[in-house]
Design an enzyme around this catalytic site. Sequence first.
Site, mmCIF file in Angstrom:
data_model
loop_
_atom_site.group_PDB
_atom_site.id
_atom_site.type_symbol
_atom_site.label_atom_id
_atom_site.label_comp_id
_atom_site.label_asym_id
_atom_site.label_seq_id
_atom_site.Cartn_x
_atom_site.Cartn_y
_atom_site.Cartn_z
ATOM 1 N N SER A 105 0.683 -1.400 0.079
ATOM 2 C CA SER A 105 0.018 0.030 -0.022
ATOM 3 C C SER A 105 0.814 1.166 -0.015
ATOM 4 O O SER A 105 1.422 1.588 1.048
ATOM 5 C CB SER A 105 -0.870 -0.124 1.326
ATOM 6 O OG SER A 105 -1.603 1.180 1.352
ATOM 7 N N ASP A 125 -5.596 -0.044 -9.437
ATOM 8 C CA ASP A 125 -6.934 0.715 -9.897
ATOM 9 C C ASP A 125 -7.380 0.407 -11.069
ATOM 10 O O ASP A 125 -8.452 0.754 -11.332
ATOM 11 C CB ASP A 125 -6.552 2.199 -9.604
ATOM 12 C CG ASP A 125 -6.219 2.766 -8.140
ATOM 13 O OD1 ASP A 125 -6.914 1.858 -7.165
ATOM 14 O OD2 ASP A 125 -5.564 3.746 -7.935
HETATM 15 C C1 S3P Z 1 -2.964 5.442 -3.959
HETATM 16 C C2 S3P Z 1 -2.536 4.349 -3.501
HETATM 17 C C3 S3P Z 1 -3.377 3.047 -3.817
HETATM 18 C C4 S3P Z 1 -4.626 3.595 -5.160
HETATM 19 C C5 S3P Z 1 -5.066 4.740 -4.490
HETATM 20 C C6 S3P Z 1 -4.146 5.606 -4.657
HETATM 21 C C7 S3P Z 1 -1.976 6.874 -3.518
HETATM 22 O O1 S3P Z 1 -3.980 2.596 -2.669
HETATM 23 O O2 S3P Z 1 -5.450 2.503 -4.914
HETATM 24 O O3 S3P Z 1 -6.190 4.771 -5.508
HETATM 25 O O4 S3P Z 1 -2.082 7.591 -4.252
HETATM 26 O O5 S3P Z 1 -1.136 6.264 -2.795
HETATM 27 P P1 S3P Z 1 -3.149 1.539 -1.752
HETATM 28 O O6 S3P Z 1 -1.915 2.348 -1.528
HETATM 29 O O7 S3P Z 1 -3.991 1.558 -0.712
HETATM 30 O O8 S3P Z 1 -2.696 0.543 -2.614
#
Ligand code: S3P
Length: 450
Positions: A174, A327
């Site tokens: 994440s 995404d």
């Molecule tokens: C993001 C990280 C992703 C993604 C989100 C944007 C970011 O989530 O799904 O739309 O900008 O850091 P995760 O880090 O929870 O996977």
Amino acid sequence: MSSHTTPVPMMSSACGPLAGVAEVPGDKSISHRSLILGAMCIGETTISGLLEGDDVLDTAKAMRAFGAEVSNLGGGNWSVHGVGVGGFAEPDGVIDCGNSGTGVRLIMGSMATCPITATFTGDASLNGRPMARVTDPLALFGAQSVGRKGGRLPMTIVGAVDPVPAHYIVPVPSAQVKSAVLLAGLNAPGKTVVIEAEATRDHTERMLAGFGAEITVEDTEEGRMITLTGQPELRAQHVEVPRDPSSAAFPVCAALIVPGSDVLVPGIGLNPTRAGLFTTLREMGADLTYENERIEGGEPVADLRAKFSPQMKGIDVPPTRAASMIDEYPVLSVIAAFAEGQTMMRGVKELRVKESDRIDAMAKGLRANGIEVDEGPDWWAVNGLGHGNVPGGATCASQLDHRIAMSFMILGMASNAPVGVDDGSPITTSFPIFESLMEQLGAKVIKGVL
Ligand code: S3P
């Protein structure tokens, strides 16, 4: 915007060739980070190409509540007069992050090492998402939190008065968690270390370096190790936000399935931590080319040309690629429906805790439209019917999730009968011009009818 507005039903149907230039809005991840990092500098940061979707506008509002001066100069240009690292003021009211997991998690990180208290909330989707993944590491800095059962919003964070640096191995892939820890580390003395087993989008690391922080990245046996030296003086500056590859995915995928299409999507960031979908589409046999490849603002960028591709084949998407296209799985599943054979997607447990449970939302809607989908806790497979054979004809629940709504709109553009969504209003969170841009290319999208 937690009080959800009236649902806006939408429907799309088969159309003639899509053609022209699709100028998609600025990158959502980089837009959030520009506002937050701008608020953590002394002096003026200017931003051009900011995504003016609801998610980012909620982050702009939040930065004002923490004391930064944030102004919309018009035409995608914004100015942020920041308060410096550790300079956040205590907000008077509750911080409403609307639909945005990125917004709330990054802002929690950025205030967790300031001696202030803030309460966060969001819409029904955000208030159902797990926050312990962020508050657990923030506790290592000395921040306290209290939320609803299961670590859900609304939640109050009491920032650490005397923060200590943290050493944290991120247990889930994440970028939001990694970034929350790094932003908290900014106001802790000494070195904060974050290790991620799988590389996730690296905008925070790149931008922190650009704003003048001392940050290093090394590959180690445990994974990618990021070391940040706390309490730097960040340098206010100009940020040019590139166009969002996650938004580009929609016109690109529509062009691949609508007969005769030829669409150019200019200026798309191809940072390897974000470009997994385009690699996958090319492996499936998509006629997708990169034109005018260049480096802009330190990021690889290209103009994407997508043409109708009736011969795409289902593939096994490598789980190692998941983070770089996390995404994009909903719209990939639409492409998979028009490909020949099965597309298998493994290692995607995170899809179950996004704005919706994206495997569940897509599987239900695809099945209702005549496509066979198998699923497990961390995988799913779409059994493609091939071009011209996708029935369509059903209305799907968007579950307060912009990418689910847009994916079903793309499905309807090439299926045999129109496809509807019960509520397309979440689309404004990330892609406010989706409908007008798709119509300008030749798509048929109708709002307000089912
Ligand atoms: C993001 C990280 C992703 C993604 C989100 C944007 C970011 O989530 O799904 O739309 O900008 O850091 P995760 O880090 O929870 O996977």
